[in-house]
Write a protein that holds these residues in place. Sequence first.
Motif, PDB file in Angstrom:
ATOM      1  N   LYS A 114       0.852  -1.024  -0.052  1.00 31.32           N
ATOM      2  CA  LYS A 114       0.048  -0.052  -0.095  1.00 31.32           C
ATOM      3  C   LYS A 114       0.875   1.235   0.091  1.00 31.32           C
ATOM      4  CE  LYS A 114      -3.894  -2.386   2.510  1.00 31.32           C
ATOM      5  NZ  LYS A 114      -4.819  -2.237   3.580  1.00 31.32           N
ATOM      6  N   VAL A 115       2.355   0.989  -0.087  1.00 28.31           N
ATOM      7  CA  VAL A 115       3.230   2.316   0.024  1.00 28.31           C
ATOM      8  C   VAL A 115       4.128   2.182  -1.369  1.00 28.31           C
ATOM      9  CG1 VAL A 115       2.956   2.514   2.553  1.00 28.31           C
ATOM     10  CG2 VAL A 115       4.694   0.931   1.521  1.00 28.31           C
ATOM     11  N   LYS A 116       4.796   3.201  -1.499  1.00 28.42           N
ATOM     12  CA  LYS A 116       5.754   3.180  -2.527  1.00 28.42           C
ATOM     13  C   LYS A 116       7.025   2.665  -2.107  1.00 28.42           C
ATOM     14  CE  LYS A 116       3.648   6.706  -5.818  1.00 28.42           C
ATOM     15  NZ  LYS A 116       2.964   5.314  -6.551  1.00 28.42           N
ATOM     16  N   SER A 117       7.899   2.336  -2.769  1.00 34.23           N
ATOM     17  CA  SER A 117       9.257   1.817  -2.407  1.00 34.23           C
ATOM     18  C   SER A 117      10.426   2.589  -3.041  1.00 34.23           C
ATOM     19  CB  SER A 117       9.382   0.446  -2.732  1.00 34.23           C
ATOM     20  OG  SER A 117       8.142  -0.362  -2.011  1.00 34.23           O
ATOM     21  N   GLY A 118      11.369   2.673  -2.386  1.00 31.27           N
ATOM     22  CA  GLY A 118      12.472   3.314  -2.924  1.00 31.27           C
ATOM     23  C   GLY A 118      13.727   2.669  -2.789  1.00 31.27           C
ATOM     24  N   VAL A 119      14.875   2.579  -3.730  1.00 32.92           N
ATOM     25  CA  VAL A 119      16.184   1.803  -3.469  1.00 32.92           C
ATOM     26  C   VAL A 119      17.117   2.724  -3.127  1.00 32.92           C
ATOM     27  CG1 VAL A 119      17.824   0.405  -4.678  1.00 32.92           C
ATOM     28  CG2 VAL A 119      15.294  -0.080  -5.075  1.00 32.92           C
ATOM     29  N   ILE A 120      18.093   2.611  -2.009  1.00 26.64           N
ATOM     30  CA  ILE A 120      19.200   3.268  -1.742  1.00 26.64           C
ATOM     31  C   ILE A 120      20.307   2.592  -1.752  1.00 26.64           C
ATOM     32  CG2 ILE A 120      17.778   4.824  -0.366  1.00 26.64           C
ATOM     33  CD1 ILE A 120      18.639   3.832   2.070  1.00 26.64           C
ATOM     34  N   LYS A 121      21.542   3.366  -1.778  1.00 29.08           N
ATOM     35  CA  LYS A 121      22.774   2.865  -1.872  1.00 29.08           C
ATOM     36  C   LYS A 121      23.536   3.626  -0.832  1.00 29.08           C
ATOM     37  CE  LYS A 121      26.469   1.164  -5.041  1.00 29.08           C
ATOM     38  NZ  LYS A 121      26.951   1.107  -6.442  1.00 29.08           N
ATOM     39  N   LEU A 122      24.375   2.666   0.203  1.00 28.07           N
ATOM     40  CA  LEU A 122      24.980   3.224   1.316  1.00 28.07           C
ATOM     41  C   LEU A 122      26.353   2.774   0.903  1.00 28.07           C
ATOM     42  CD1 LEU A 122      23.141   2.039   4.410  1.00 28.07           C
ATOM     43  CD2 LEU A 122      22.733   3.884   3.041  1.00 28.07           C
ATOM     44  N   TYR A 123      27.378   3.971   0.967  1.00 28.98           N
ATOM     45  CA  TYR A 123      28.762   3.643   0.935  1.00 28.98           C
ATOM     46  C   TYR A 123      29.515   4.010   2.217  1.00 28.98           C
ATOM     47  CZ  TYR A 123      27.543   4.585  -3.977  1.00 28.98           C
ATOM     48  OH  TYR A 123      26.847   4.801  -5.191  1.00 28.98           O
ATOM     49  N   ARG A 124      30.261   3.202   2.694  1.00 26.84           N
ATOM     50  CA  ARG A 124      30.872   3.543   4.154  1.00 26.84           C
ATOM     51  C   ARG A 124      31.879   4.571   3.867  1.00 26.84           C
ATOM     52  NH1 ARG A 124      33.586  -1.650   6.498  1.00 26.84           N
ATOM     53  NH2 ARG A 124      35.092  -1.021   4.771  1.00 26.84           N
ATOM     54  N   LYS A 125      31.832   5.496   4.761  1.00 29.22           N
ATOM     55  CA  LYS A 125      32.750   6.601   4.804  1.00 29.22           C
ATOM     56  C   LYS A 125      34.053   6.052   4.853  1.00 29.22           C
ATOM     57  CE  LYS A 125      29.522  10.062   6.488  1.00 29.22           C
ATOM     58  NZ  LYS A 125      29.587  11.230   5.198  1.00 29.22           N
ATOM     59  N   LYS A 126      34.977   6.730   4.242  1.00 30.74           N
ATOM     60  CA  LYS A 126      36.498   6.603   4.662  1.00 30.74           C
ATOM     61  C   LYS A 126      37.021   7.281   5.870  1.00 30.74           C
ATOM     62  CE  LYS A 126      38.111   5.769  -0.243  1.00 30.74           C
ATOM     63  NZ  LYS A 126      36.784   5.660  -1.074  1.00 30.74           N
ATOM     64  N   GLU A 127      36.352   8.507   5.893  1.00 28.89           N
ATOM     65  CA  GLU A 127      36.610   9.146   7.192  1.00 28.89           C
ATOM     66  C   GLU A 127      35.342   9.480   7.948  1.00 28.89           C
ATOM     67  OE1 GLU A 127      39.529  12.332   6.895  1.00 28.89           O
ATOM     68  OE2 GLU A 127      40.685  11.231   5.934  1.00 28.89           O
ATOM     69  N   THR A 128      35.320   9.441   9.047  1.00 25.64           N
ATOM     70  CA  THR A 128      33.890   9.719   9.872  1.00 25.64           C
ATOM     71  C   THR A 128      34.480  10.880  10.918  1.00 25.64           C
ATOM     72  OG1 THR A 128      34.394   8.070  11.573  1.00 25.64           O
ATOM     73  CG2 THR A 128      33.044   7.479   9.910  1.00 25.64           C
ATOM     74  N   ALA A 129      33.327  11.665  11.258  1.00 26.94           N
ATOM     75  CA  ALA A 129      33.304  12.722  12.036  1.00 26.94           C
ATOM     76  C   ALA A 129      34.017  12.288  13.269  1.00 26.94           C
ATOM     77  CB  ALA A 129      32.128  13.600  12.026  1.00 26.94           C
ATOM     78  N   LEU A 130      34.893  13.229  14.039  1.00 25.67           N
ATOM     79  CA  LEU A 130      35.348  12.915  15.277  1.00 25.67           C
ATOM     80  C   LEU A 130      34.396  12.853  16.245  1.00 25.67           C
ATOM     81  CD1 LEU A 130      38.672  14.719  15.122  1.00 25.67           C
ATOM     82  CD2 LEU A 130      38.559  12.039  14.988  1.00 25.67           C
ATOM     83  N   MET A 131      34.169  11.975  17.149  1.00 24.28           N
ATOM     84  CA  MET A 131      33.540  12.010  18.189  1.00 24.28           C
ATOM     85  C   MET A 131      33.904  11.333  19.445  1.00 24.28           C
ATOM     86  SD  MET A 131      30.705   9.137  16.927  1.00 24.28           S
ATOM     87  CE  MET A 131      30.556   9.628  15.160  1.00 24.28           C
ATOM     88  N   ARG A 132      33.411  11.718  20.453  1.00 20.28           N
ATOM     89  CA  ARG A 132      33.907  11.230  21.950  1.00 20.28           C
ATOM     90  C   ARG A 132      33.765   9.694  21.945  1.00 20.28           C
ATOM     91  NH1 ARG A 132      32.366  13.935  27.336  1.00 20.28           N
ATOM     92  NH2 ARG A 132      30.548  12.466  27.427  1.00 20.28           N
TER      93      ARG A 132
END
Length: 250
Positions: free
Chosen positions: A174-192
């Motif tokens: 009953k809903v529309k669908s969508g296809v996405i692609k995830l690419y892992r980041k080479k560098e992520t934001a610095l977090m504690r």
Amino acid sequence: MYSLKKSLGQHFLKDENICRKIVNALEQEPLTHLLEVGPGGGALTKYLIQLPGVDFKAIEVDEEKVVFLKNTYPQLQDKIVHLSFLDATPPFTDEFTIVGNFPYNISTQILFKILEWKEQVPVVVGMFQKEVAQRVAAPAGNKVYGILSVLIQAFYDVKYLFDVHENCFMPPPKVKSGVIKLYRKKETALMRSERDFFTLVKTAFNQRRKTMRNATRALFDDTILVDDQFNKRAEQLTVNDFAALTFKMK
């Protein structure tokens, strides 16, 4: 053949063109180990097992579908893990790509599970309810930008590939669908720490209509809360903003 189980959120892809487009999106990246989540009736599987030089496995919770797939494709005899993806452990010791027409009733949980495996999963190509796919891809400031957007985008770049019409499925959802692609980041934001980051993001968006100051007051000292950034609402902050704030948490 096999039956459809509404309790498992089953809507089987029948459009061969969509199947080929998903496989094409996979083939744009290096591919040696591949995991299909929820193969169901095998609409995608029949293409995936033909990919040259790829070590393929699938996870399927529905025993009826496991039996059907093994009978239909004999080469899958030792390639299917009969288990819920949410209860699974990584099926490969090396890095692997994930693909799937994900069950819509647990799609958010699937994404959080993928985050747990992110060190081993550089690429994901997945079909979701369009609303969920848009949420994952939404930039800061967008009305659907939220917890899922920030947590996924902290570790993956997201590309919205294409919409999928209801009539491409059997039965049509009953809903529309969508296809996405995830690419892992080479560098992520610095977090504690990732734990602090997850806590901050979830706390901020759990009261998204409030300012950051009111929504996250318990996580910061009053001397920090005077900063102008806390006048904003959660959806106005970027991934980098949230990551930077983790260093100021109690």
